[in-house]
Design a protein around this motif. Structure first.
Motif, PDB file in Angstrom:
ATOM      1  N   ILE A 171      69.904  -5.040 -47.695  1.00 48.57           N
ATOM      2  CA  ILE A 171      70.281  -6.397 -47.310  1.00 48.57           C
ATOM      3  C   ILE A 171      69.032  -7.190 -46.956  1.00 48.57           C
ATOM      4  CG2 ILE A 171      71.511  -7.805 -45.615  1.00 48.57           C
ATOM      5  CD1 ILE A 171      73.542  -5.541 -45.355  1.00 48.57           C
ATOM      6  N   ALA A 172      68.923  -8.359 -47.536  1.00 48.19           N
ATOM      7  CA  ALA A 172      67.855  -9.296 -47.165  1.00 48.19           C
ATOM      8  C   ALA A 172      68.433 -10.277 -46.158  1.00 48.19           C
ATOM      9  CB  ALA A 172      67.336 -10.034 -48.399  1.00 48.19           C
ATOM     10  N   SER A 173      67.829 -10.339 -44.967  1.00 44.46           N
ATOM     11  CA  SER A 173      68.369 -11.141 -43.869  1.00 44.46           C
ATOM     12  C   SER A 173      67.460 -12.327 -43.553  1.00 44.46           C
ATOM     13  CB  SER A 173      68.545 -10.284 -42.609  1.00 44.46           C
ATOM     14  OG  SER A 173      69.405  -9.193 -42.870  1.00 44.46           O
ATOM     15  N   VAL A 174      68.067 -13.500 -43.455  1.00 44.77           N
ATOM     16  CA  VAL A 174      67.336 -14.716 -43.091  1.00 44.77           C
ATOM     17  C   VAL A 174      68.198 -15.532 -42.133  1.00 44.77           C
ATOM     18  CG1 VAL A 174      66.492 -16.939 -43.931  1.00 44.77           C
ATOM     19  CG2 VAL A 174      65.947 -14.866 -45.184  1.00 44.77           C
ATOM     20  N   THR A 175      67.589 -15.990 -41.052  1.00 47.06           N
ATOM     21  CA  THR A 175      68.274 -16.877 -40.111  1.00 47.06           C
ATOM     22  C   THR A 175      67.576 -18.235 -40.129  1.00 47.06           C
ATOM     23  OG1 THR A 175      68.848 -14.997 -38.686  1.00 47.06           O
ATOM     24  CG2 THR A 175      69.005 -17.208 -37.727  1.00 47.06           C
ATOM     25  N   ARG A 176      68.381 -19.286 -40.268  1.00 45.71           N
ATOM     26  CA  ARG A 176      67.831 -20.641 -40.296  1.00 45.71           C
ATOM     27  C   ARG A 176      68.390 -21.440 -39.119  1.00 45.71           C
ATOM     28  NH1 ARG A 176      65.473 -21.327 -45.296  1.00 45.71           N
ATOM     29  NH2 ARG A 176      66.194 -19.907 -46.959  1.00 45.71           N
ATOM     30  N   ASP A 177      67.625 -22.450 -38.698  1.00 48.00           N
ATOM     31  CA  ASP A 177      68.127 -23.317 -37.628  1.00 48.00           C
ATOM     32  C   ASP A 177      68.985 -24.417 -38.240  1.00 48.00           C
ATOM     33  OD1 ASP A 177      66.426 -25.209 -38.741  1.00 48.00           O
ATOM     34  OD2 ASP A 177      64.902 -25.032 -37.164  1.00 48.00           O
ATOM     35  N   LYS A 178      69.444 -25.349 -37.404  1.00 46.15           N
ATOM     36  CA  LYS A 178      70.366 -26.382 -37.874  1.00 46.15           C
ATOM     37  C   LYS A 178      69.733 -27.310 -38.907  1.00 46.15           C
ATOM     38  CE  LYS A 178      69.228 -29.383 -33.960  1.00 46.15           C
ATOM     39  NZ  LYS A 178      69.780 -30.129 -32.797  1.00 46.15           N
ATOM     40  N   ASP A 179      68.402 -27.339 -38.952  1.00 37.41           N
ATOM     41  CA  ASP A 179      67.695 -28.172 -39.935  1.00 37.41           C
ATOM     42  C   ASP A 179      67.380 -27.412 -41.219  1.00 37.41           C
ATOM     43  OD1 ASP A 179      67.633 -30.356 -38.148  1.00 37.41           O
ATOM     44  OD2 ASP A 179      65.856 -29.498 -37.147  1.00 37.41           O
ATOM     45  N   GLY A 180      67.783 -26.126 -41.289  1.00 36.55           N
ATOM     46  CA  GLY A 180      67.528 -25.316 -42.477  1.00 36.55           C
ATOM     47  C   GLY A 180      66.198 -24.616 -42.479  1.00 36.55           C
ATOM     48  N   THR A 181      65.456 -24.712 -41.385  1.00 37.07           N
ATOM     49  CA  THR A 181      64.155 -24.054 -41.299  1.00 37.07           C
ATOM     50  C   THR A 181      64.335 -22.563 -40.999  1.00 37.07           C
ATOM     51  OG1 THR A 181      63.140 -26.097 -40.477  1.00 37.07           O
ATOM     52  CG2 THR A 181      61.925 -24.046 -40.141  1.00 37.07           C
ATOM     53  N   MET A 182      63.616 -21.727 -41.741  1.00 36.55           N
ATOM     54  CA  MET A 182      63.713 -20.293 -41.518  1.00 36.55           C
ATOM     55  C   MET A 182      63.060 -19.933 -40.182  1.00 36.55           C
ATOM     56  SD  MET A 182      62.196 -17.145 -43.851  1.00 36.55           S
ATOM     57  CE  MET A 182      62.948 -17.810 -45.325  1.00 36.55           C
ATOM     58  N   ILE A 183      63.812 -19.236 -39.342  1.00 41.57           N
ATOM     59  CA  ILE A 183      63.277 -18.860 -38.040  1.00 41.57           C
ATOM     60  C   ILE A 183      63.177 -17.333 -37.886  1.00 41.57           C
ATOM     61  CG2 ILE A 183      64.049 -20.958 -36.894  1.00 41.57           C
ATOM     62  CD1 ILE A 183      66.461 -19.432 -35.849  1.00 41.57           C
ATOM     63  N   ALA A 184      63.762 -16.602 -38.822  1.00 44.46           N
ATOM     64  CA  ALA A 184      63.689 -15.134 -38.758  1.00 44.46           C
ATOM     65  C   ALA A 184      64.042 -14.556 -40.115  1.00 44.46           C
ATOM     66  CB  ALA A 184      64.621 -14.585 -37.683  1.00 44.46           C
ATOM     67  N   GLY A 185      63.454 -13.391 -40.416  1.00 39.55           N
ATOM     68  CA  GLY A 185      63.806 -12.660 -41.625  1.00 39.55           C
ATOM     69  C   GLY A 185      63.038 -13.089 -42.845  1.00 39.55           C
ATOM     70  N   SER A 186      63.408 -12.508 -43.987  1.00 35.18           N
ATOM     71  CA  SER A 186      62.754 -12.802 -45.254  1.00 35.18           C
ATOM     72  C   SER A 186      63.675 -12.397 -46.400  1.00 35.18           C
ATOM     73  CB  SER A 186      61.433 -12.042 -45.379  1.00 35.18           C
ATOM     74  OG  SER A 186      60.912 -12.137 -46.682  1.00 35.18           O
ATOM     75  N   LEU A 187      63.737 -13.236 -47.410  1.00 36.79           N
ATOM     76  CA  LEU A 187      64.532 -12.901 -48.592  1.00 36.79           C
ATOM     77  C   LEU A 187      63.788 -11.973 -49.538  1.00 36.79           C
ATOM     78  CD1 LEU A 187      66.238 -16.313 -49.490  1.00 36.79           C
ATOM     79  CD2 LEU A 187      67.293 -14.294 -48.460  1.00 36.79           C
ATOM     80  N   ASP A 188      62.506 -11.786 -49.290  1.00 34.22           N
ATOM     81  CA  ASP A 188      61.687 -10.948 -50.164  1.00 34.22           C
ATOM     82  C   ASP A 188      61.703  -9.479 -49.761  1.00 34.22           C
ATOM     83  OD1 ASP A 188      60.906 -13.173 -51.650  1.00 34.22           O
ATOM     84  OD2 ASP A 188      59.250 -13.596 -50.272  1.00 34.22           O
ATOM     85  N   ASP A 189      62.066  -9.195 -48.522  1.00 30.54           N
ATOM     86  CA  ASP A 189      62.033  -7.821 -48.021  1.00 30.54           C
ATOM     87  C   ASP A 189      63.439  -7.390 -47.603  1.00 30.54           C
ATOM     88  OD1 ASP A 189      59.242  -7.667 -48.323  1.00 30.54           O
ATOM     89  OD2 ASP A 189      58.954  -8.686 -46.400  1.00 30.54           O
TER      90      ASP A 189
END
Length: 218
Positions: A171-189
């Protein structure tokens, strides 16, 4: 001239005798083979059709081969109570449900989770989604692949069948804030995830649907 005709006639007669001897032996051989074939089919005793207990025993054997005694007993009990139960279609459905539940949770789709989970599991998902919404966070996770899915346990509890499946997935995990900015995780790993999900079904129910009624880390 006459001697030549006599010689040709003798040669033709000789060839005719050779041809007859070859064809005659072949015909006799083929006749013998045909006769033996029919004699064998007549002598062979007819095979009786398998009885209902034999068919049921073969069906449960196909379901339970290769598992531990505890899992075998559970699958046998489930198969005896629900004649429509088949292990491979169940595992395929469980893999599909695993993907559907994860993706519905990640995007906050309560309606789909409501259809796939029992009350307790749905309540936990709903609480996690509400907490995420309050913080303004959005999950952009991806299920890359399901590496493995195996039966972890199986039991018949009254009229309720329960089968736990261990999933190993990437599973590739990414967390974004309300503006869509990535704040945690990575889609590459992608990270390996091990989960044990238990599915349940009332064996007297008209429909074939199983519900997710427990989740655990495996």
């Amino acid at each position: 001239m006459i001697p030549e005709i006599i010689i040709l006639a003798m040669i033709a007669a000789f060839l005719g005798m050779r041809l007859y001897s070859v064809l005659g032996r072949r015909a006799e051989h083929e006749e013998e083979m045909v006769a033996n074939r029919f004699e064998r089919s007549e002598d062979a005793a007819p095979q009786p059709a398998p009885s209902a207990p034999q068919v049921e025993a073969q069906r449960t054997e196909n379901l339970t081969g290769g598992f531990s005694p505890a899992i075998e007993n559970g699958l046998r009990d489930i198969a005896a109570a629900d004649r429509s139960f088949q292990l491979l279609p169940f595992l395929e459905g469980a893999r599909g449900a695993y993907r559907m539940v994860l993706e519905a949770f990640w995007r906050g789709d309560r309606e789909e989770l409501r259809q796939l989970c029992d009350d307790d599991v749905y309540a936990s998902f709903d609480a996690a989604i509400s907490e995420r919404e309050e913080s303004g966070q959005v999950l952009d996770n991806r299920l890359i692949r399901i590496e493995d899915s195996t039966i972890h346990s199986a039991m018949l509890d009254g009229r309720t069948a329960r089968i736990a499946v261990r999933f190993v997935s990437d599973i590739a995990s990414v967390t974004r804030d309300k503006d869509g900015t990535m704040i945690a995780g990575s889609l590459d790993d992608a990270v390996e995830s091990r989960d044990i999900w238990t599915f349940s079904r009332n064996v007297n129910a008209a429909g074939p649907d199983w519900l997710l009624d427990e989740t655990d880390v495996g």
